[in-house]
Design a protein around this motif. Sequence first.
Motif, short mmCIF file in Angstrom:
data_model
loop_
_atom_site.label_atom_id
_atom_site.label_comp_id
_atom_site.label_asym_id
_atom_site.label_seq_id
_atom_site.Cartn_x
_atom_site.Cartn_y
_atom_site.Cartn_z
N LEU A 37 98.80 4.26 44.28
CA LEU A 37 100.27 3.70 43.58
C LEU A 37 101.10 2.99 44.68
N PRO A 38 101.39 3.78 45.45
CA PRO A 38 102.33 2.96 46.60
C PRO A 38 101.91 1.74 47.02
N ARG A 39 100.74 1.52 47.15
CA ARG A 39 100.02 0.37 47.76
C ARG A 39 100.17 -0.95 47.01
N LEU A 40 100.37 -0.50 45.54
CA LEU A 40 99.93 -1.62 44.59
C LEU A 40 101.21 -2.73 44.66
N SER A 41 102.32 -2.41 44.92
CA SER A 41 103.63 -3.13 45.29
C SER A 41 103.29 -4.42 45.99
N SER A 42 102.34 -4.00 47.03
CA SER A 42 102.00 -5.22 48.02
C SER A 42 101.00 -6.17 47.31
N GLU A 43 100.41 -5.83 46.14
CA GLU A 43 99.59 -6.55 45.47
C GLU A 43 100.44 -7.71 44.56
N LEU A 44 101.51 -7.25 44.08
CA LEU A 44 102.23 -8.02 43.08
C LEU A 44 102.79 -9.22 43.64
N GLU A 45 102.46 -10.32 43.46
CA GLU A 45 102.97 -11.48 43.98
C GLU A 45 104.16 -12.22 43.22
N ASP A 46 105.22 -12.61 44.03
CA ASP A 46 106.15 -13.39 42.89
C ASP A 46 105.80 -14.45 42.32
N GLY A 47 106.32 -14.49 41.02
CA GLY A 47 105.89 -15.65 40.59
C GLY A 47 104.74 -15.04 39.54
N ARG A 69 105.66 7.38 37.84
CA ARG A 69 105.32 6.85 39.06
C ARG A 69 104.82 5.39 38.95
N LEU A 70 104.14 5.01 38.04
CA LEU A 70 103.39 3.73 37.96
C LEU A 70 104.70 2.87 37.81
N ARG A 71 105.72 3.05 36.78
CA ARG A 71 106.62 2.10 36.53
C ARG A 71 107.49 1.82 37.69
N GLY A 72 107.69 2.92 38.88
CA GLY A 72 108.45 2.82 40.05
C GLY A 72 107.82 1.54 40.56
N VAL A 73 106.60 1.35 40.66
CA VAL A 73 106.01 0.31 41.46
C VAL A 73 105.88 -1.11 40.98
N LEU A 74 106.28 -1.12 39.46
CA LEU A 74 106.20 -2.38 38.83
C LEU A 74 107.75 -2.79 38.36
N ARG A 75 107.65 -4.12 38.26
CA ARG A 75 109.23 -4.94 38.04
C ARG A 75 109.22 -4.95 36.65
N ALA A 76 110.44 -5.11 36.10
CA ALA A 76 110.91 -5.32 34.60
C ALA A 76 110.04 -6.43 34.17
N GLY A 77 109.33 -6.32 32.76
CA GLY A 77 108.52 -7.24 32.35
C GLY A 77 107.14 -7.26 32.78
N ASP A 78 106.87 -6.33 33.75
CA ASP A 78 105.14 -6.30 33.95
C ASP A 78 104.71 -5.38 32.73
N ARG A 79 103.47 -5.47 32.55
CA ARG A 79 102.70 -4.85 31.41
C ARG A 79 101.73 -3.73 31.58
N LEU A 80 101.59 -2.73 30.89
CA LEU A 80 100.65 -1.88 31.19
C LEU A 80 99.68 -1.67 29.47
#
Length: 354
Positions: free
Chosen positions: A172-182, A208-219
Amino acid sequence: MIRQPSAEEGGTRHMPHAANVEQGGRLKIHSLAAGAGDDFADDVRRGLGSARKALAPKYFYDELGSHLFDAICLLPEYYLTRAEAEIFACHAGEVVEEARRGAERVTLVELGSGSASKTRRIIEALLERQKHLTYVPVDISPAALEASAHALLGDYEPLRVSAYAADYDTALPRLSSELEDGARALVLFLGSNIGNFDRAEARDFLRRLRGVLRAGDRLLLGADLKKDGAVLEAAYDDALGVTAAFNLNLLARINRELRADFNLRDFRHLALYNDTEGRVEMHLESRRAQTVRLDALDLEVHFGEGERVHTENSYKYSLEELSALAAATGFSRARTWLDAAERFSSNLFVATDA
Ligand code: AVI
């Protein structure tokens, strides 16, 4: 589903983080998996030593257990996998439209990706709408990850895979590095995997998942629905006895890996719907009073006649409970698709502003 690495996949403890780049640069594999060896021994000692004996369901998935689970998914009684596949066959386009709404591109993440067979519909629907796609599967089994990644890359030329061989907590903490801008994230958590968490654990995990996502991301969350107890008990106690074998394999695994002498014929599989908790419970019940020796732990465990080892809970949800789960964890339940028989739900959660 999160699976444990089998003995063949290596008992290496605390593998250092290494990213292998293969397949013309289209595949990156991050190995963050810790070997399960000592954890298994410690957890078995603790679980069989407690007043209410219990073993964690993550230990079902050694090599044989993973094959037995694949067989469960083909059983007539176990409707969950087919129902979710039916939803994707009918609605993958809509799911992806909703996920992309207002975004140019989507990055696809999957937690507990396994063979990723149902994911293909989502990948295809995305590739009809964008030129390239980054897919980030997470699974504890490096072998399953590698096999599915190679198969997907062979079939979909515009795909790039960044795979994590890790448990959820590590990944989970590694995922934020995979989320590209745009690019919006669409995270798949399919197959009622959420049901193997108790209700508090489910909330904690989604927060905890929400913590690595940005507003608008989907699950996209697969959740099995509450229904008649007899249907649920049949799904977890099939006539062929495959689920019984899946459950008993836990004892066989303890025999294999911890040099124990469980006689599998002295235990029986039980699947009971607990209406109050809204969950199917699986147990192994001792058919007689007996003592079992676990040589590797230098331990003897006594079982009374009828004594049970609790091996799994599978929580079932109502649509109201799913809305409440979303609201409690920083999401809103934007859309839900059901199979024709209305047994299973695929829920699109949208990450709300913090
Ligand atoms: C992996 N998990 C969602 C399955 C379930 O339905 O809880 C595991 C399973 N246990 C017995 N049958 C299937």
